[in-house]
Design a protein around this motif. Structure first.
Motif, PDB file in Angstrom:
ATOM      1  N   GLU A  21      40.245  -4.055  27.460  1.00 57.68           N
ATOM      2  CA  GLU A  21      40.194  -3.010  26.448  1.00 57.68           C
ATOM      3  C   GLU A  21      41.303  -3.193  25.415  1.00 57.68           C
ATOM      4  O   GLU A  21      41.086  -3.022  24.204  1.00 57.68           O
ATOM      5  CB  GLU A  21      40.325  -1.638  27.111  1.00 57.68           C
ATOM      6  N   ILE A  22      42.493  -3.576  25.868  1.00 59.11           N
ATOM      7  CA  ILE A  22      43.612  -3.811  24.948  1.00 59.11           C
ATOM      8  C   ILE A  22      43.326  -5.034  24.077  1.00 59.11           C
ATOM      9  O   ILE A  22      43.522  -5.011  22.858  1.00 59.11           O
ATOM     10  CB  ILE A  22      44.926  -4.003  25.737  1.00 59.11           C
ATOM     11  N   LEU A  23      42.838  -6.099  24.702  1.00 60.20           N
ATOM     12  CA  LEU A  23      42.553  -7.330  23.963  1.00 60.20           C
ATOM     13  C   LEU A  23      41.458  -7.129  22.915  1.00 60.20           C
ATOM     14  O   LEU A  23      41.468  -7.768  21.858  1.00 60.20           O
ATOM     15  CB  LEU A  23      42.134  -8.443  24.930  1.00 60.20           C
ATOM     16  N   SER A  24      40.520  -6.229  23.206  1.00 61.93           N
ATOM     17  CA  SER A  24      39.407  -6.005  22.279  1.00 61.93           C
ATOM     18  C   SER A  24      39.861  -5.417  20.948  1.00 61.93           C
ATOM     19  O   SER A  24      39.128  -5.462  19.967  1.00 61.93           O
ATOM     20  CB  SER A  24      38.363  -5.078  22.915  1.00 61.93           C
ATOM     21  N   LYS A  29      42.616 -14.420  16.475  1.00 60.58           N
ATOM     22  CA  LYS A  29      43.684 -15.415  16.577  1.00 60.58           C
ATOM     23  C   LYS A  29      44.610 -15.101  17.747  1.00 60.58           C
ATOM     24  O   LYS A  29      45.069 -16.002  18.468  1.00 60.58           O
ATOM     25  CB  LYS A  29      44.474 -15.450  15.259  1.00 60.58           C
ATOM     26  N   SER A  30      44.891 -13.812  17.980  1.00 58.65           N
ATOM     27  CA  SER A  30      45.743 -13.411  19.099  1.00 58.65           C
ATOM     28  C   SER A  30      45.042 -13.659  20.426  1.00 58.65           C
ATOM     29  O   SER A  30      45.681 -14.074  21.408  1.00 58.65           O
ATOM     30  CB  SER A  30      46.126 -11.943  18.972  1.00 58.65           C
ATOM     31  N   ILE A  31      43.729 -13.420  20.467  1.00 62.45           N
ATOM     32  CA  ILE A  31      42.966 -13.650  21.697  1.00 62.45           C
ATOM     33  C   ILE A  31      43.086 -15.106  22.126  1.00 62.45           C
ATOM     34  O   ILE A  31      43.274 -15.413  23.317  1.00 62.45           O
ATOM     35  CB  ILE A  31      41.480 -13.278  21.499  1.00 62.45           C
ATOM     36  N   CYS A  32      43.001 -16.016  21.179  1.00 67.30           N
ATOM     37  CA  CYS A  32      43.105 -17.450  21.494  1.00 67.30           C
ATOM     38  C   CYS A  32      44.463 -17.775  22.106  1.00 67.30           C
ATOM     39  O   CYS A  32      44.563 -18.555  23.055  1.00 67.30           O
ATOM     40  CB  CYS A  32      42.878 -18.283  20.244  1.00 67.30           C
ATOM     41  N   ARG A  33      45.527 -17.181  21.562  1.00 68.61           N
ATOM     42  CA  ARG A  33      46.871 -17.447  22.084  1.00 68.61           C
ATOM     43  C   ARG A  33      47.039 -16.890  23.499  1.00 68.61           C
ATOM     44  O   ARG A  33      47.690 -17.495  24.347  1.00 68.61           O
ATOM     45  CB  ARG A  33      47.929 -16.837  21.160  1.00 68.61           C
ATOM     46  N   ARG A  52      31.640 -10.139  25.253  1.00 63.99           N
ATOM     47  CA  ARG A  52      30.858  -9.231  24.407  1.00 63.99           C
ATOM     48  C   ARG A  52      31.753  -8.206  23.722  1.00 63.99           C
ATOM     49  O   ARG A  52      31.412  -7.669  22.675  1.00 63.99           O
ATOM     50  CB  ARG A  52      29.803  -8.506  25.247  1.00 63.99           C
ATOM     51  N   LYS A  53      32.911  -7.927  24.322  1.00 61.82           N
ATOM     52  CA  LYS A  53      33.809  -6.910  23.777  1.00 61.82           C
ATOM     53  C   LYS A  53      34.919  -7.506  22.912  1.00 61.82           C
ATOM     54  O   LYS A  53      35.570  -6.776  22.152  1.00 61.82           O
ATOM     55  CB  LYS A  53      34.456  -6.125  24.928  1.00 61.82           C
ATOM     56  N   LEU A  54      35.151  -8.814  23.023  1.00 60.09           N
ATOM     57  CA  LEU A  54      36.303  -9.431  22.378  1.00 60.09           C
ATOM     58  C   LEU A  54      35.917 -10.109  21.067  1.00 60.09           C
ATOM     59  O   LEU A  54      34.851 -10.707  20.961  1.00 60.09           O
ATOM     60  CB  LEU A  54      36.937 -10.469  23.307  1.00 60.09           C
ATOM     61  N   PRO A  55      36.794 -10.027  20.059  1.00 57.93           N
ATOM     62  CA  PRO A  55      36.521 -10.736  18.791  1.00 57.93           C
ATOM     63  C   PRO A  55      36.593 -12.239  19.006  1.00 57.93           C
ATOM     64  O   PRO A  55      37.390 -12.728  19.809  1.00 57.93           O
ATOM     65  CB  PRO A  55      37.633 -10.241  17.869  1.00 57.93           C
ATOM     66  N   GLN A  56      35.751 -12.976  18.291  1.00 55.26           N
ATOM     67  CA  GLN A  56      35.700 -14.426  18.422  1.00 55.26           C
ATOM     68  C   GLN A  56      36.143 -15.074  17.115  1.00 55.26           C
ATOM     69  O   GLN A  56      36.133 -14.449  16.052  1.00 55.26           O
ATOM     70  CB  GLN A  56      34.285 -14.881  18.773  1.00 55.26           C
TER      71      GLN A  56
END
Length: 383
Positions: A21-24, A29-33, A52-56
């Motif tokens: 939920e926090i990552l979403s 760019k932050s998700i990749c790191r 499905r919930k996370l930005p790509q």
């Protein structure tokens, strides 16, 4: 003196659902790191249900190849060039690059455009051989929709898809029409919500011609015109906008190619043009906060782009994309026949891959692809 107790990281006390939920709420760019935080976080981020919930972010490019089928007939088939290395089977963003999940009666599939995870293709039937459909699909979920026939197909010049899942679950397809003089006469817009096409006469000045690079931003589709302007229209064909370029932003163009390019990066429209004795690349940003104001951003020499002291000319390279989240430009070195990226912030050139065949620009473009794992109500479940 009291001993200071060592405690584990606060993140260790978070449940998996709370972490996702926090990552979403973070940028792609932050998700990749954050994949590098731990093996556990990497598994959370790459889990198909969580994605499905996370930005790509940009994962690669769709193109197509022309070759013979089993009977020796020429067919066109899509393929995918990833720009992310080291992915396992579960992390792959395109499990079926040939789009074989589409109906089997299509002999040729040609990708035309992509917007926020939805890929627009023109698909030619095996029989009758002159019949084709426009199909919008999601390669990540393998859902698709065949668009109904438009009454304006004979005048169609450029076709593009516009989609912003943050605003609406529905997409639009823009079919830009022209007359025998190549002047734009109007647009036919398909709405997945209305499930129908709607024709509107052009609201731009007469004599406008447009080129293939396009950007869907803030609910409007933008094109480069041959009149030293950017032209745009909304999804309903009610608002027709013309944005003049500054005199220093001029470019040369022909019916074969344009030395200008537009793309979307970090939420802004970017304009890139190639000119000068050293074929330098200039980058401009459109600032909408105080009207349509062009801000000069970078000037990059062709020797920087080639990674050597050699100076290229305007025909030696072709810009094909700009990264949506960072200052990274993708281009083809035509003489070397390879796809290359240039990191503006660090001044670094990276060779992505050698091309299978010479690059022919808009006739077989590199189509940037950002996967969308979220289900779309506008596309059909054909299982």
């Amino acid at each position: 003196m009291d001993r200071i107790k060592k405690t584990s990281s606060p993140a260790a006390d978070l449940t998996d659902d709370l972490i996702v939920e926090i990552l979403s709420r973070l940028p792609a760019k932050s998700i990749c790191r954050f994949k590098c935080v731990s093996p556990h976080w990497r598994r959370l981020i790459t889990d198909r249900a969580n994605r499905r919930k996370l930005p790509q972010t940009l994962s690669g490019f769709f193109r197509y190849a022309v070759g013979p089928d089993g009977d020796g007939k020429a067919i066109s088939a899509p393929y995918f060039n990833s720009i992310i290395s080291g992915l396992g089977e579960e992390e792959r963003h395109v499990h079926d690059p040939s789009l074989s999940f589409l109906p089997g009666y299509y002999r040729s599939i040609i990708p035309k455009d992509c917007c926020n995870g939805l890929l627009l293709c023109i698909c030619w039937k095996d029989s009758p051989s002159n019949e084709f459909h426009y199909v919008v699909c999601n390669p990540a979920t393998e859902k698709w929709l065949i668009l109904p026939q438009s009454d304006q197909d004979s005048q169609m010049f450029v076709i593009r898809v516009g989609f912003d899942p943050a605003v609406s679950p529905h997409f639009h397809v823009f079919s830009v029409l022209r007359d025998q003089n190549r002047f734009i006469t109007g647009v036919d817009v398909y709405s997945s919500e209305a499930q129908a096409w709607s024709y509107k006469e052009s609201g731009w000045a007469y004599g406008i011609m447009v080129y293939e690079p396009s950007v869907f931003l803030n609910g409007m589709m933008h094109f480069i015109s041959c009149a030293s302007t950017i032209v745009a229209l909304d999804t309903e064909g009610k608002s027709w906008k013309t944005i003049p370029l500054l005199e220093t932003m001029g470019y040369k163009c022909s019916f074969a190619r344009s030395c200008a390019f537009i793309g979307k990066s970090q939420g802004h429209l970017h304009y890139l043009n190639v000119k000068g004795t050293d074929a330098s690349l200039s980058v401009w940003i459109l600032n909408n906060s105080c009207g349509d104001e062009w801000l000069f951003k970078y000037n990059i020499s062709s020797s920087q782009l080639s990674g050597s002291k050699d100076v290229m000319n305007t025909w030696d390279y072709t810009v094909v994309a700009i990264h949506p989240e960072c200052s990274l430009i993708f281009y083809v070195l035509n003489g070397e026949i390879m796809l290359v990226s240039y990191d503006i912030d660090h001044g670094e050139v990276h060779i992505i891959h050698k091309l299978k065949e010479p690059f022919y620009g808009s006739r077989n473009p590199y189509i940037p692809y950002i996967p969308l794992f979220r289900e779309s109500e506008s596309l059909s479940d054909h299982e």
